[in-house]
Design a protein around this motif. Sequence first.
Motif, PDB file in Angstrom:
ATOM      1  N   SER A 149     -48.771  40.984 -41.638  1.00 38.36           N
ATOM      2  CA  SER A 149     -48.491  39.547 -41.419  1.00 38.36           C
ATOM      3  C   SER A 149     -49.702  38.843 -40.844  1.00 38.36           C
ATOM      4  O   SER A 149     -50.021  37.715 -41.231  1.00 38.36           O
ATOM      5  N   ASN A 176     -54.115  38.739 -26.013  1.00 34.58           N
ATOM      6  CA  ASN A 176     -53.718  39.795 -25.073  1.00 34.58           C
ATOM      7  C   ASN A 176     -54.453  41.112 -25.357  1.00 34.58           C
ATOM      8  O   ASN A 176     -54.010  42.177 -24.940  1.00 34.58           O
ATOM      9  N   TYR A 183     -55.913  39.676 -30.797  1.00 35.10           N
ATOM     10  CA  TYR A 183     -55.130  38.615 -30.159  1.00 35.10           C
ATOM     11  C   TYR A 183     -55.573  38.411 -28.708  1.00 35.10           C
ATOM     12  O   TYR A 183     -56.249  39.266 -28.132  1.00 35.10           O
ATOM     13  N   SER A 220     -44.308  48.729 -39.818  1.00 32.68           N
ATOM     14  CA  SER A 220     -44.224  47.538 -38.982  1.00 32.68           C
ATOM     15  C   SER A 220     -45.315  47.585 -37.915  1.00 32.68           C
ATOM     16  O   SER A 220     -45.554  48.631 -37.309  1.00 32.68           O
ATOM     17  N   GLY A 221     -46.008  46.464 -37.729  1.00 34.80           N
ATOM     18  CA  GLY A 221     -47.035  46.388 -36.691  1.00 34.80           C
ATOM     19  C   GLY A 221     -48.433  46.793 -37.169  1.00 34.80           C
ATOM     20  O   GLY A 221     -49.371  46.790 -36.381  1.00 34.80           O
ATOM     21  N   ARG A 230     -51.452  35.589 -42.307  1.00 38.35           N
ATOM     22  CA  ARG A 230     -51.513  34.372 -41.499  1.00 38.35           C
ATOM     23  C   ARG A 230     -52.956  33.888 -41.304  1.00 38.35           C
ATOM     24  O   ARG A 230     -53.202  32.680 -41.239  1.00 38.35           O
TER      25      ARG A 230
HETATM   26  P1  ADP Z   1     -42.811  41.734 -38.466  1.00 35.26           P
HETATM   27  O1  ADP Z   1     -41.439  42.279 -38.728  1.00 35.26           O
HETATM   28  O2  ADP Z   1     -43.396  40.996 -39.613  1.00 35.26           O
HETATM   29  O3  ADP Z   1     -43.772  42.715 -37.857  1.00 35.26           O
HETATM   30  P2  ADP Z   1     -42.487  40.764 -35.805  1.00 35.26           P
HETATM   31  O4  ADP Z   1     -41.057  40.809 -35.440  1.00 35.26           O
HETATM   32  O5  ADP Z   1     -43.433  41.828 -35.335  1.00 35.26           O
HETATM   33  O6  ADP Z   1     -42.597  40.586 -37.379  1.00 35.26           O
HETATM   34  O7  ADP Z   1     -43.121  39.391 -35.349  1.00 35.26           O
HETATM   35  C1  ADP Z   1     -42.416  38.179 -35.441  1.00 35.26           C
HETATM   36  C2  ADP Z   1     -43.283  37.087 -34.846  1.00 35.26           C
HETATM   37  O8  ADP Z   1     -43.667  37.399 -33.508  1.00 35.26           O
HETATM   38  C3  ADP Z   1     -44.571  36.852 -35.601  1.00 35.26           C
HETATM   39  O9  ADP Z   1     -44.836  35.458 -35.665  1.00 35.26           O
HETATM   40  C4  ADP Z   1     -45.640  37.555 -34.782  1.00 35.26           C
HETATM   41  O10 ADP Z   1     -46.891  36.900 -34.914  1.00 35.26           O
HETATM   42  C5  ADP Z   1     -45.087  37.428 -33.381  1.00 35.26           C
HETATM   43  N1  ADP Z   1     -45.432  38.618 -32.579  1.00 35.26           N
HETATM   44  C6  ADP Z   1     -45.334  39.897 -32.963  1.00 35.26           C
HETATM   45  N2  ADP Z   1     -45.766  40.730 -32.008  1.00 35.26           N
HETATM   46  C7  ADP Z   1     -46.139  39.945 -30.959  1.00 35.26           C
HETATM   47  C8  ADP Z   1     -46.659  40.198 -29.667  1.00 35.26           C
HETATM   48  N3  ADP Z   1     -46.916  41.446 -29.254  1.00 35.26           N
HETATM   49  N4  ADP Z   1     -46.912  39.157 -28.861  1.00 35.26           N
HETATM   50  C9  ADP Z   1     -46.679  37.916 -29.276  1.00 35.26           C
HETATM   51  N5  ADP Z   1     -46.176  37.604 -30.484  1.00 35.26           N
HETATM   52  C10 ADP Z   1     -45.913  38.595 -31.336  1.00 35.26           C
END
Ligand code: ADP
Length: 226
Positions: free
Chosen positions: A44, A15, A13, A39-40, A48
């Motif tokens: 996803s 960042n 990404y 998670s993480g 995507r």
């Molecule tokens: P999951 O439970 O599937 O891991 P998250 O809560 O981590 O979902 O992520 C929800 C949304 O936020 C997703 O669209 C993801 O792409 C975005 N997202 C997750 N982590 C980050 C991050 N560190 N910075 C920006 N966006 C994020």
Amino acid sequence: MANLVLENITKVYDNNVSAVSNFDLEVTDQEFIVFVGPSGCGKSTTLRMIAGLEDITSGDFYIDGKRMNDVAPKDRDIAMVFQNYALYPHMSVYENMAFGLKLRKFSKDDIDKRVKNAAEILGLENYLDRKPKALSGGQRQRVALGRAIVRDAKLFLMDEPLSNLDSKLRVQMRAEIAKLHIRLKTTTIYVTHDQTEAMTMASRIVVMKDGLVHQIGTPKEVYDTP
Ligand code: ADP
Ligand code: ADP
């Protein structure tokens, strides 16, 4: 129905978060692949990228031999189902299911036939005029599935589609999705945290850890290891 190949897929990404590294996978026609992992770990993100909602940093991705990296999302012939259903609140069930078809310029008659057929498969015939807020969680998730079915897409991507449902409904919908797969045979990639879902639904399971593929195998191979 489709054959899908991921070659060395990597996502970093903006960042500098490295979400997925060197992901290799070959999915054969009609398979039901389940991605599991904490998670993480990049589940996803991988989905995507396949859907075209996220750019691929490096690597190649093919459907039926055609390289897809630069194909626009709407031209990928992929239908995605999300955890939060992503229904349009101001549209009826019918309009929600018809929306993607209208966008792709299907004829009115064809749309009508497809929506009614999907509604019948999913037991939504009597709810076509309702707005999402007047539906139960299970019915909303059926509408989300309906939107995937009507397209007759080559590939279904499902990102934790049942995790907002209570446990009883989850068991029921799990069985419905499995039945749907037997009926339509659409190649599916399904993301879940839930080991039971993975074991009961998958033809093969991909276990991810820290953006890497940790293990790929049948449910027996993945969960029976001593
Ligand atoms: P999951 O439970 O599937 O891991 P998250 O809560 O981590 O979902 O992520 C929800 C949304 O936020 C997703 O669209 C993801 O792409 C975005 N997202 C997750 N982590 C980050 C991050 N560190 N910075 C920006 N966006 C994020
Ligand atoms: P999972 O679906 O397995 O929970 P994700 O693919 O959502 O994992 O996330 C993988 C990693 O990428 C996590 O470290 C997450 O914080 C990060 N991430 C997800 N979306 C974004 C984003 N839009 N921008 C930056 N980092 C992200």
